[in-house]
Design a protein around this motif. Structure first.
Motif, mmCIF file in Angstrom:
data_model
loop_
_atom_site.group_PDB
_atom_site.id
_atom_site.type_symbol
_atom_site.label_atom_id
_atom_site.label_comp_id
_atom_site.label_asym_id
_atom_site.label_seq_id
_atom_site.Cartn_x
_atom_site.Cartn_y
_atom_site.Cartn_z
ATOM 1 N N ASP A 294 0.933 -1.155 -0.079
ATOM 2 C CA ASP A 294 -0.081 -0.015 -0.053
ATOM 3 C C ASP A 294 0.825 1.193 -0.049
ATOM 4 O O ASP A 294 2.115 1.161 0.642
ATOM 5 C CB ASP A 294 -0.892 0.177 1.025
ATOM 6 C CG ASP A 294 -2.140 0.950 1.138
ATOM 7 O OD1 ASP A 294 -2.043 2.128 0.732
ATOM 8 O OD2 ASP A 294 -3.309 0.407 1.570
ATOM 9 N N ASP A 295 0.350 2.376 -0.813
ATOM 10 C CA ASP A 295 1.136 3.544 -0.766
ATOM 11 C C ASP A 295 0.910 4.367 0.529
ATOM 12 O O ASP A 295 1.621 5.515 0.619
ATOM 13 C CB ASP A 295 1.301 4.311 -2.153
ATOM 14 C CG ASP A 295 -0.256 4.280 -2.484
ATOM 15 O OD1 ASP A 295 -1.204 3.848 -2.191
ATOM 16 O OD2 ASP A 295 -0.581 5.536 -2.847
ATOM 17 N N ASP A 296 0.008 4.160 1.320
ATOM 18 C CA ASP A 296 -0.415 4.836 2.343
ATOM 19 C C ASP A 296 0.254 4.050 3.677
ATOM 20 O O ASP A 296 -0.220 3.101 4.070
ATOM 21 C CB ASP A 296 -2.056 4.708 2.521
ATOM 22 C CG ASP A 296 -2.323 5.795 3.746
ATOM 23 O OD1 ASP A 296 -1.718 5.895 4.806
ATOM 24 O OD2 ASP A 296 -3.592 6.003 3.737
ATOM 25 N N ASP B 177 0.223 4.780 6.889
ATOM 26 C CA ASP B 177 -0.754 4.281 7.947
ATOM 27 C C ASP B 177 -1.527 3.119 8.075
ATOM 28 O O ASP B 177 -1.510 2.290 8.500
ATOM 29 C CB ASP B 177 -1.645 5.733 8.025
ATOM 30 C CG ASP B 177 -0.891 6.804 8.428
ATOM 31 O OD1 ASP B 177 -0.035 6.868 9.414
ATOM 32 O OD2 ASP B 177 -1.693 7.973 8.113
ATOM 33 N N ASP C 253 5.779 -0.527 -0.809
ATOM 34 C CA ASP C 253 5.126 0.957 -0.795
ATOM 35 C C ASP C 253 4.354 0.784 -2.220
ATOM 36 O O ASP C 253 3.568 1.728 -2.248
ATOM 37 C CB ASP C 253 6.183 1.705 -0.818
ATOM 38 C CG ASP C 253 6.900 1.730 0.615
ATOM 39 O OD1 ASP C 253 6.372 1.557 1.576
ATOM 40 O OD2 ASP C 253 8.149 2.127 0.822
ATOM 41 N N ASP D 140 -3.332 -2.992 -2.073
ATOM 42 C CA ASP D 140 -4.109 -1.939 -2.137
ATOM 43 C C ASP D 140 -4.336 -1.924 -3.816
ATOM 44 O O ASP D 140 -3.503 -2.209 -4.445
ATOM 45 C CB ASP D 140 -3.594 -0.642 -1.966
ATOM 46 C CG ASP D 140 -4.262 0.722 -2.321
ATOM 47 O OD1 ASP D 140 -5.359 0.490 -2.589
ATOM 48 O OD2 ASP D 140 -3.408 1.567 -2.109
#
Length: 87
Positions: free
Chosen positions: A21-23, A25, A45, A65
């Motif tokens: 996921d690039d987020d 959090d 990432d 994601d």
């Protein structure tokens, strides 16, 4: 809500899950939740890094994601499905 999911041992060791996921959090939340249940968590990432880690780490499962830079989660899934090495 607790699902009561825990990692089960298998003869090869701990169950590995790749999460991409690039987020940051979201990655931290998933990593924390899964590692507390006994899973080995590998993180990426973006989709291209996920494919690199698929090849080197050989995880048992993935949490992806859908919308990531460089390569989407859908493209990562397509990559895996097109290769016999992951069957």
């Amino acid at each position: 809500m607790e699902l009561g999911i825990k990692a089960r041992s298998y003869t090869g060791g701990q169950v590995k899950i790749l999460t991409a996921d690039d987020d940051i959090d979201i990655v931290r939340i998933i990593h924390t939740r899964l590692s507390h249940r006994g899973f080995e968590v590998i993180t990426a990432d973006d989709g291209e890094e996920a494919v690199e880690k698929l090849l080197t780490e050989q995880p048992h499962a993935m949490v992806l994601d859908v919308m990531m830079p460089r390569m989407s989660g859908w493209e990562v899934c397509r990559y895996v499905r097109e290769r016999d090495a992951f069957s």
